[in-house]
Scaffold this motif. Structure first.
Motif, PDB file in Angstrom:
ATOM      1  N   SER A  14      31.661 -19.345  -7.791  1.00 20.62           N
ATOM      2  CA  SER A  14      30.206 -19.484  -7.691  1.00 20.62           C
ATOM      3  C   SER A  14      29.589 -18.256  -7.026  1.00 20.62           C
ATOM      4  O   SER A  14      28.533 -17.777  -7.452  1.00 20.62           O
ATOM      5  CB  SER A  14      29.844 -20.744  -6.904  1.00 20.62           C
ATOM      6  OG  SER A  14      30.270 -21.890  -7.585  1.00 20.62           O
ATOM      7  N   GLY A  15      30.245 -17.767  -5.995  1.00 20.67           N
ATOM      8  CA  GLY A  15      29.771 -16.552  -5.332  1.00 20.67           C
ATOM      9  C   GLY A  15      29.794 -15.349  -6.253  1.00 20.67           C
ATOM     10  O   GLY A  15      28.878 -14.521  -6.238  1.00 20.67           O
ATOM     11  N   PHE A  19      26.701 -13.189  -7.212  1.00 21.96           N
ATOM     12  CA  PHE A  19      26.758 -11.747  -6.952  1.00 21.96           C
ATOM     13  C   PHE A  19      26.543 -10.954  -8.240  1.00 21.96           C
ATOM     14  O   PHE A  19      25.796  -9.971  -8.259  1.00 21.96           O
ATOM     15  CB  PHE A  19      28.098 -11.371  -6.319  1.00 21.96           C
ATOM     16  CG  PHE A  19      28.246  -9.895  -6.087  1.00 21.96           C
ATOM     17  CD1 PHE A  19      27.657  -9.301  -4.991  1.00 21.96           C
ATOM     18  CD2 PHE A  19      28.942  -9.093  -6.976  1.00 21.96           C
ATOM     19  CE1 PHE A  19      27.767  -7.931  -4.774  1.00 21.96           C
ATOM     20  CE2 PHE A  19      29.060  -7.733  -6.772  1.00 21.96           C
ATOM     21  CZ  PHE A  19      28.470  -7.147  -5.668  1.00 21.96           C
ATOM     22  N   ALA A  52      23.241 -19.489  -8.301  1.00 23.45           N
ATOM     23  CA  ALA A  52      24.138 -20.010  -7.262  1.00 23.45           C
ATOM     24  C   ALA A  52      23.982 -21.511  -7.091  1.00 23.45           C
ATOM     25  O   ALA A  52      24.974 -22.228  -6.901  1.00 23.45           O
ATOM     26  CB  ALA A  52      23.869 -19.302  -5.937  1.00 23.45           C
ATOM     27  N   HIS A  56      27.262 -23.709  -7.549  1.00 21.75           N
ATOM     28  CA  HIS A  56      27.826 -24.415  -6.390  1.00 21.75           C
ATOM     29  C   HIS A  56      27.811 -25.933  -6.589  1.00 21.75           C
ATOM     30  O   HIS A  56      28.760 -26.614  -6.194  1.00 21.75           O
ATOM     31  CB  HIS A  56      27.088 -24.053  -5.094  1.00 21.75           C
ATOM     32  CG  HIS A  56      27.472 -22.731  -4.544  1.00 21.75           C
ATOM     33  ND1 HIS A  56      28.764 -22.414  -4.178  1.00 21.75           N
ATOM     34  CD2 HIS A  56      26.730 -21.624  -4.297  1.00 21.75           C
ATOM     35  CE1 HIS A  56      28.799 -21.173  -3.724  1.00 21.75           C
ATOM     36  NE2 HIS A  56      27.583 -20.667  -3.786  1.00 21.75           N
ATOM     37  N   THR A  60      31.786 -25.696  -6.817  1.00 21.82           N
ATOM     38  CA  THR A  60      32.243 -25.766  -5.433  1.00 21.82           C
ATOM     39  C   THR A  60      32.261 -27.198  -4.915  1.00 21.82           C
ATOM     40  O   THR A  60      33.249 -27.650  -4.349  1.00 21.82           O
ATOM     41  CB  THR A  60      31.350 -24.915  -4.508  1.00 21.82           C
ATOM     42  OG1 THR A  60      31.267 -23.592  -5.024  1.00 21.82           O
ATOM     43  CG2 THR A  60      31.907 -24.874  -3.090  1.00 21.82           C
ATOM     44  N   SER A 110      26.195  -8.687   1.128  1.00 17.71           N
ATOM     45  CA  SER A 110      26.613  -9.959   0.539  1.00 17.71           C
ATOM     46  C   SER A 110      27.830 -10.536   1.242  1.00 17.71           C
ATOM     47  O   SER A 110      27.954 -11.757   1.390  1.00 17.71           O
ATOM     48  CB  SER A 110      26.894  -9.781  -0.950  1.00 17.71           C
ATOM     49  OG  SER A 110      25.705  -9.446  -1.626  1.00 17.71           O
ATOM     50  N   MET A 114      27.738 -14.297   2.985  1.00 17.40           N
ATOM     51  CA  MET A 114      28.599 -15.307   2.382  1.00 17.40           C
ATOM     52  C   MET A 114      28.986 -16.387   3.394  1.00 17.40           C
ATOM     53  O   MET A 114      28.932 -17.583   3.095  1.00 17.40           O
ATOM     54  CB  MET A 114      29.856 -14.663   1.809  1.00 17.40           C
ATOM     55  CG  MET A 114      30.804 -15.639   1.147  1.00 17.40           C
ATOM     56  SD  MET A 114      32.240 -14.831   0.413  1.00 17.40           S
ATOM     57  CE  MET A 114      33.102 -14.251   1.866  1.00 17.40           C
ATOM     58  N   SER A 117      25.962 -18.665   4.209  1.00 17.16           N
ATOM     59  CA  SER A 117      25.615 -19.583   3.130  1.00 17.16           C
ATOM     60  C   SER A 117      26.633 -20.702   2.989  1.00 17.16           C
ATOM     61  O   SER A 117      26.266 -21.864   2.831  1.00 17.16           O
ATOM     62  CB  SER A 117      25.430 -18.832   1.803  1.00 17.16           C
ATOM     63  OG  SER A 117      26.627 -18.208   1.398  1.00 17.16           O
ATOM     64  N   TYR A 118      27.916 -20.387   3.078  1.00 13.73           N
ATOM     65  CA  TYR A 118      28.928 -21.438   2.923  1.00 13.73           C
ATOM     66  C   TYR A 118      28.758 -22.534   3.971  1.00 13.73           C
ATOM     67  O   TYR A 118      28.776 -23.729   3.648  1.00 13.73           O
ATOM     68  CB  TYR A 118      30.353 -20.884   2.995  1.00 13.73           C
ATOM     69  CG  TYR A 118      31.362 -22.007   2.887  1.00 13.73           C
ATOM     70  CD1 TYR A 118      31.636 -22.585   1.667  1.00 13.73           C
ATOM     71  CD2 TYR A 118      31.975 -22.526   4.020  1.00 13.73           C
ATOM     72  CE1 TYR A 118      32.522 -23.650   1.560  1.00 13.73           C
ATOM     73  CE2 TYR A 118      32.848 -23.592   3.925  1.00 13.73           C
ATOM     74  CZ  TYR A 118      33.128 -24.143   2.696  1.00 13.73           C
ATOM     75  OH  TYR A 118      33.985 -25.205   2.604  1.00 13.73           O
TER      76      TYR A 118
END
Length: 131
Positions: A14-15, A19, A52, A56, A60, A110, A114, A117-118
């Motif tokens: 997903s990242g 990206f 995203a 996600h 994810t 980024s 990361m 965001s996670y």
């Protein structure tokens, strides 16, 4: 164990989708639309945020219920915070390091965003669906 592996792989994929969207939009807008790298990055971030969100949800966190406005607003809040950090690092690198290209600054910024965001996605947005 397999569930955690799938979760981690989903986050990475997903990242990468986000990206790649960010980088592609940034490149297209700076190269062909001749926008400055600061303005172009704002548009790129917005496009990446939408990509995203859907990645996600599916990859994810394996959310099965339909997307909702409330969920997207929570996601957008976390993503906006991470993107503000990302943009500040990006702009700071371009200003402080004259030889730094927009894509180099994007990569470094980024990586830092990361983690932010996670944590927000896992414990704030999709907390009911995480392993």
């Amino acid at each position: 164990m397999l569930k955690h592996l799938r979760h981690g792989a989903g986050f990475i994929v997903s990242g990468l989708i986000a990206f790649s969207t960010d980088a592609a939009v940034l490149w297209l807008l700076t190269r062909f639309a001749e926008l400055d790298p600061y303005s172009a990055r704002i548009a790129a971030i917005l496009a990446a945020m939408v990509a995203a969100y859907f990645a996600h949800r599916r990859l994810t966190f394996a959310v099965v219920n339909p997307p909702s406005a409330s969920e997207f607003l929570k996601f957008a809040s976390v993503a906006s915070t991470a993107n503000a950090i990302n943009y500040a690092i990006y702009a700071g690198m371009l200003l402080a390091l004259p030889g730094c290209t927009p894509l180099q600054a994007l990569l470094a910024a980024s990586a830092v965003a990361m983690a932010v965001s996670y944590l927000g996605f896992r414990f704030g947005v999709f907390k009911k669906t995480t392993p």
